[in-house]
Design a protein around this motif. Sequence first.
Motif, PDB file in Angstrom:
ATOM      1  N   LEU A 136      -0.602  -1.010   6.821  1.00  0.00           N
ATOM      2  CA  LEU A 136      -0.431  -0.041   5.735  1.00  0.00           C
ATOM      3  C   LEU A 136      -1.176  -0.498   4.474  1.00  0.00           C
ATOM      4  O   LEU A 136      -1.795   0.299   3.773  1.00  0.00           O
ATOM      5  CB  LEU A 136       1.060   0.156   5.418  1.00  0.00           C
ATOM      6  CG  LEU A 136       1.897   0.846   6.505  1.00  0.00           C
ATOM      7  CD1 LEU A 136       3.364   0.902   6.088  1.00  0.00           C
ATOM      8  CD2 LEU A 136       1.376   2.258   6.776  1.00  0.00           C
ATOM      9  N   ASN A 137      -1.119  -1.812   4.208  1.00  0.00           N
ATOM     10  CA  ASN A 137      -1.846  -2.354   3.054  1.00  0.00           C
ATOM     11  C   ASN A 137      -3.349  -2.094   3.175  1.00  0.00           C
ATOM     12  O   ASN A 137      -4.007  -1.759   2.197  1.00  0.00           O
ATOM     13  CB  ASN A 137      -1.625  -3.870   2.943  1.00  0.00           C
ATOM     14  CG  ASN A 137      -0.319  -4.200   2.257  1.00  0.00           C
ATOM     15  OD1 ASN A 137       0.368  -3.314   1.733  1.00  0.00           O
ATOM     16  ND2 ASN A 137       0.042  -5.469   2.251  1.00  0.00           N
ATOM     17  N   TYR A 170      -4.050   1.419   2.326  1.00  0.00           N
ATOM     18  CA  TYR A 170      -3.769   1.718   0.919  1.00  0.00           C
ATOM     19  C   TYR A 170      -4.766   1.030  -0.018  1.00  0.00           C
ATOM     20  O   TYR A 170      -5.397   1.666  -0.842  1.00  0.00           O
ATOM     21  CB  TYR A 170      -2.347   1.251   0.621  1.00  0.00           C
ATOM     22  CG  TYR A 170      -1.830   1.493  -0.771  1.00  0.00           C
ATOM     23  CD1 TYR A 170      -1.220   2.701  -1.103  1.00  0.00           C
ATOM     24  CD2 TYR A 170      -1.884   0.499  -1.751  1.00  0.00           C
ATOM     25  CE1 TYR A 170      -0.692   2.914  -2.370  1.00  0.00           C
ATOM     26  CE2 TYR A 170      -1.359   0.710  -3.020  1.00  0.00           C
ATOM     27  CZ  TYR A 170      -0.764   1.915  -3.325  1.00  0.00           C
ATOM     28  OH  TYR A 170      -0.245   2.124  -4.583  1.00  0.00           O
ATOM     29  N   TYR A 176       6.952   3.074   2.483  1.00  0.00           N
ATOM     30  CA  TYR A 176       6.405   1.723   2.481  1.00  0.00           C
ATOM     31  C   TYR A 176       7.433   0.732   1.930  1.00  0.00           C
ATOM     32  O   TYR A 176       7.717  -0.307   2.525  1.00  0.00           O
ATOM     33  CB  TYR A 176       5.136   1.688   1.617  1.00  0.00           C
ATOM     34  CG  TYR A 176       4.555   0.303   1.431  1.00  0.00           C
ATOM     35  CD1 TYR A 176       3.604  -0.198   2.306  1.00  0.00           C
ATOM     36  CD2 TYR A 176       4.959  -0.503   0.366  1.00  0.00           C
ATOM     37  CE1 TYR A 176       3.066  -1.467   2.144  1.00  0.00           C
ATOM     38  CE2 TYR A 176       4.446  -1.777   0.189  1.00  0.00           C
ATOM     39  CZ  TYR A 176       3.490  -2.256   1.079  1.00  0.00           C
ATOM     40  OH  TYR A 176       2.974  -3.506   0.906  1.00  0.00           O
ATOM     41  N   SER A 226       1.207  -9.177  -9.077  1.00  0.00           N
ATOM     42  CA  SER A 226       1.943  -7.967  -8.738  1.00  0.00           C
ATOM     43  C   SER A 226       3.186  -7.970  -9.640  1.00  0.00           C
ATOM     44  O   SER A 226       3.313  -8.829 -10.508  1.00  0.00           O
ATOM     45  CB  SER A 226       2.297  -8.025  -7.259  1.00  0.00           C
ATOM     46  OG  SER A 226       3.051  -6.920  -6.890  1.00  0.00           O
ATOM     47  N   VAL A 229       7.498  -0.666 -17.133  1.00  0.00           N
ATOM     48  CA  VAL A 229       7.442  -2.115 -16.973  1.00  0.00           C
ATOM     49  C   VAL A 229       8.200  -2.731 -18.142  1.00  0.00           C
ATOM     50  O   VAL A 229       8.004  -2.336 -19.289  1.00  0.00           O
ATOM     51  CB  VAL A 229       5.991  -2.636 -16.961  1.00  0.00           C
ATOM     52  CG1 VAL A 229       5.979  -4.134 -16.630  1.00  0.00           C
ATOM     53  CG2 VAL A 229       5.152  -1.877 -15.952  1.00  0.00           C
ATOM     54  N   LYS A 285       8.963  -6.211 -20.102  1.00  0.00           N
ATOM     55  CA  LYS A 285       8.385  -7.553 -20.222  1.00  0.00           C
ATOM     56  C   LYS A 285       9.046  -8.305 -21.361  1.00  0.00           C
ATOM     57  O   LYS A 285       9.429  -7.683 -22.357  1.00  0.00           O
ATOM     58  CB  LYS A 285       6.884  -7.451 -20.557  1.00  0.00           C
ATOM     59  CG  LYS A 285       6.069  -6.662 -19.570  1.00  0.00           C
ATOM     60  CD  LYS A 285       4.642  -6.483 -20.077  1.00  0.00           C
ATOM     61  CE  LYS A 285       3.834  -5.698 -19.047  1.00  0.00           C
ATOM     62  NZ  LYS A 285       2.491  -5.360 -19.537  1.00  0.00           N
TER      63      LYS A 285
HETATM   64  N1  LIG Z   1       2.000   3.823   0.612  1.00  0.00           N
HETATM   65  C1  LIG Z   1       1.493   2.710   1.092  1.00  0.00           C
HETATM   66  O1  LIG Z   1       1.042   2.644   2.214  1.00  0.00           O
HETATM   67  C2  LIG Z   1       1.461   1.505   0.204  1.00  0.00           C
HETATM   68  C3  LIG Z   1       0.814   0.341   0.606  1.00  0.00           C
HETATM   69  C4  LIG Z   1       0.800  -0.738  -0.257  1.00  0.00           C
HETATM   70  C5  LIG Z   1       1.425  -0.678  -1.486  1.00  0.00           C
HETATM   71  N2  LIG Z   1       2.040   0.486  -1.870  1.00  0.00           N
HETATM   72  C6  LIG Z   1       2.732   0.604  -3.170  1.00  0.00           C
HETATM   73  O2  LIG Z   1       2.351  -0.382  -4.079  1.00  0.00           O
HETATM   74  C7  LIG Z   1       3.465  -1.174  -4.493  1.00  0.00           C
HETATM   75  C8  LIG Z   1       3.136  -2.645  -4.608  1.00  0.00           C
HETATM   76  O3  LIG Z   1       1.830  -2.804  -4.890  1.00  0.00           O
HETATM   77  P1  LIG Z   1       1.110  -3.511  -6.126  1.00  0.00           P
HETATM   78  O4  LIG Z   1       1.380  -4.958  -6.158  1.00  0.00           O
HETATM   79  O5  LIG Z   1      -0.289  -3.094  -6.008  1.00  0.00           O
HETATM   80  O6  LIG Z   1       1.655  -2.837  -7.382  1.00  0.00           O
HETATM   81  P2  LIG Z   1       3.034  -3.016  -8.101  1.00  0.00           P
HETATM   82  O7  LIG Z   1       3.758  -1.746  -7.911  1.00  0.00           O
HETATM   83  O8  LIG Z   1       3.700  -4.259  -7.707  1.00  0.00           O
HETATM   84  O9  LIG Z   1       2.596  -3.111  -9.576  1.00  0.00           O
HETATM   85  C9  LIG Z   1       1.755  -4.131 -10.100  1.00  0.00           C
HETATM   86  C10 LIG Z   1       0.658  -3.476 -10.789  1.00  0.00           C
HETATM   87  O10 LIG Z   1       1.149  -2.565 -11.764  1.00  0.00           O
HETATM   88  C11 LIG Z   1       0.104  -2.274 -12.644  1.00  0.00           C
HETATM   89  N3  LIG Z   1       0.581  -1.872 -13.965  1.00  0.00           N
HETATM   90  C12 LIG Z   1       0.609  -0.584 -14.407  1.00  0.00           C
HETATM   91  N4  LIG Z   1       1.077  -0.500 -15.653  1.00  0.00           N
HETATM   92  C13 LIG Z   1       1.335  -1.765 -16.055  1.00  0.00           C
HETATM   93  C14 LIG Z   1       1.833  -2.311 -17.267  1.00  0.00           C
HETATM   94  N5  LIG Z   1       2.152  -1.547 -18.309  1.00  0.00           N
HETATM   95  N6  LIG Z   1       1.988  -3.646 -17.335  1.00  0.00           N
HETATM   96  C15 LIG Z   1       1.679  -4.435 -16.275  1.00  0.00           C
HETATM   97  N7  LIG Z   1       1.200  -3.961 -15.098  1.00  0.00           N
HETATM   98  C16 LIG Z   1       1.042  -2.639 -14.987  1.00  0.00           C
HETATM   99  C17 LIG Z   1      -0.746  -3.496 -12.666  1.00  0.00           C
HETATM  100  O11 LIG Z   1      -2.048  -3.122 -12.395  1.00  0.00           O
HETATM  101  C18 LIG Z   1      -0.213  -4.393 -11.567  1.00  0.00           C
HETATM  102  O12 LIG Z   1      -1.241  -4.873 -10.777  1.00  0.00           O
HETATM  103  C19 LIG Z   1       4.517  -0.934  -3.450  1.00  0.00           C
HETATM  104  O13 LIG Z   1       5.831  -0.999  -3.962  1.00  0.00           O
HETATM  105  C20 LIG Z   1       4.198   0.440  -2.920  1.00  0.00           C
HETATM  106  O14 LIG Z   1       4.929   1.392  -3.643  1.00  0.00           O
HETATM  107  C21 LIG Z   1       2.076   1.542  -1.041  1.00  0.00           C
END
Ligand SMILES: NC(=O)c1ccc[n+]([C@@H]2O[C@H](COP(=O)([O-])OP(=O)(O)OC[C@H]3O[C@@H](n4cnc5c(N)ncnc54)[C@H](O)[C@@H]3O)[C@@H](O)[C@H]2O)c1
Length: 667
Positions: A17-18, A21, A34, A79, A286, A288
């Motif tokens: 899936l990754n 995506y 996911y 992440s 988010v 922080k």
């Molecule tokens: N549908 C699918 O097949 C699939 C596959 C992989 C991941 N995903 C989705 O992605 C999520 C995890 O992936 P991830 O690690 O890429 O993202 P994440 O949801 O863990 O979020 C991290 C990212 O949020 C972003 N971000 C946006 N606004 C921000 C802010 N104000 N401050 C800090 N960061 C901010 C940053 O770019 C950071 O890299 C999963 O929970 C899932 O929902 C979906």
Amino acid sequence: MDKKERIRELVDIINDLNYHYYVLDNPKVSDKEYDKLYDELVKLEQETGIVLSDSPTQRVGATPLEKFEKHKHLGKLWSLDKCKTALELKNWDTRVRRLIEEYNRENEERLPNPTYVVEYKFDGLTINLTYREGKLVQGATRGNGEIGEAILPQIKTIKSIPLSIKFKGTVEIQGEGLMPLSVLEEYNKTADEPLKNARNAAAGALRNLDPKVTAKRKLIAYFYNVGYIEGKSFNTHLEMIDFLKENRLPVSEYIKTFNSIDEVIEEIERVKEVRNTLDVLTDGLVIKINDMRTREVLGYTQKFPRWAIAYKFEAEEMTTKLIDVKWNVGRTGKVTPTAILEPVEIGGVTVKRATLNNWDDIQRKKVKIGCRVWIRRSNDVIPEIMGTVEDSCENPKEIEKPKECPACGSELIQEGVHIFCPNSLSCKPQLVSRLVHYASRDAMNIEGFSEKTAEQLYEELGLEDIPGLYELKFEQLINLDRFGKKKAENLLNAIEKSKNCRLDSFIFALGIPNVGKKTATDLANTFKSLERLMNATYEELIAIPDIGDKVANNIIEFFTDEKIISNINKLLDEGVNPVYKEEKIENDTIFSGKTVVVTGTIEGISRKEAKEIITKMGGKVSSSVSKKTDYVIVGENPGSKYDKAVELGIKIITGREFLDIIDSFSE
Ligand SMILES: NC(=O)c1ccc[n+]([C@@H]2O[C@H](COP(=O)([O-])OP(=O)(O)OC[C@H]3O[C@@H](n4cnc5c(N)ncnc54)[C@H](O)[C@@H]3O)[C@@H](O)[C@H]2O)c1
Ligand SMILES: [Zn+2]
């Protein structure tokens, strides 16, 4: 299957899936689906202590694509840990506070009480800019957090990103590339292949080898973090954001700070209500810790910082199976497809149907019966099918374009992308919905007239058009199923009463395409009589502020249709008498003929409402205080207008007094 086997299976599924995506920008399942698998894996890893070397829980993103040059980030990109409930957020806060306390017990220099910064969690593609000697020298994707793809030419197409900045040291700045929802909607109207959502749209555009394609997608970006900086440090997150602003990077206007997690939770509730009004996709907030020293103490896990967490909103997108497509005839004869879906929960609501706009739309979105489709539902918007999940079809069945009206069997006609049933006189759903609309509250307000009534009148009494309503007889109604003496009388009285109607209600009741209540009122106010409206020219119509080319043409076409003219004449002959009523302006109030200025906020009443009331009471509202001003109404936190009023000796009315005046006026 034992836990160990399930772990192996989940790792394989999630890695696949990754890949779809992050690498292909074309997800196979929704985030909600996911996240469910991912959470299951995390739980099993915790329970068993088994963490496979290729487990997705240990890594950020995915390996960068070979087709781009690689860029090694100077500072790692992370992440975010995530939560979905207030309780989970409180647990995070408890952990943070415990770590701070532990540190404070052992160290002289105490950490401050936490201040929480709240930002939108933008859902686009993470980007990392490198500036050296004040010049933008690189732009990269997050990749696996350490190495990303170099996409500088693509990133340069985002016009708000400065090519040079004031700061001269080497610095890396992280943010999110986004496609505004309005841009996506516009793009999808004509695209051969509509984009399924704003995130994939942005990611796919930035990772396209041809920057010209990227440029066409009109992306924007917001920045929120300095990942690496030479010769400078920040004490707080807010200081860092100020640095970004000074260097003219686009920063979201929304950023708030709070001193307790309860206030953060209140803010989350508030934002949940308004997030659908934003033009960019956000999947959460988010939270922080503002203080940088605290951040250092809290540190990182393998994958994310301990000093931040994402609060994820309810998903607005899901995938589900398309079971069937039904074609329905509307009031104007337009025949539109409705998708019948395998029931799926989106944001707490079970969705069983979704709209598909027309047959062209079905073709462009490659929708077939038996395939899984992407559904988007945001708040009160009708769920919509955005596209098809690739390789998801079991015995797919093409959706055929109907040739005959599903209700009356008439041969359909094509007008542009839409198909219509031309049988406006005796096609049942058309007539029924026209009658129901005509009788509705904002239209002729015929009390007790339901859809069921309309169907009975059509089926049992052969009612063929709206004027026929005014010829109904008591003897006819009394014979209908579920009709008694009382009900028949009431209906006849209500129909009779509707003859004396307001012009705007009548215009709305006519059901001119794209003329809603508001436009009907504008038309009534402009033309003041039905006859003048019927003879209105294109120039006159287009001169009305909210009326554009399309609606102006709809109105003209409507009033050149002979059948419609003849129906309107019949209605008038039956005694329907639409009258234009001037908004009554009072000329005997404290504000009559006076000039009034409003400043500051008055509790319980908006500035716009205040102005409307003053106008209704015969006053004239002005925006600046001068010698000609008669009254200044002063609410909370008034501006300089108040000082000016005092200086000129103008009569002041307090917000409280104003509310009393309104009360006594409306009594
Ligand atoms: N549908 C699918 O097949 C699939 C596959 C992989 C991941 N995903 C989705 O992605 C999520 C995890 O992936 P991830 O690690 O890429 O993202 P994440 O949801 O863990 O979020 C991290 C990212 O949020 C972003 N971000 C946006 N606004 C921000 C802010 N104000 N401050 C800090 N960061 C901010 C940053 O770019 C950071 O890299 C999963 O929970 C899932 O929902 C979906
Ligand atoms: Zn028909």
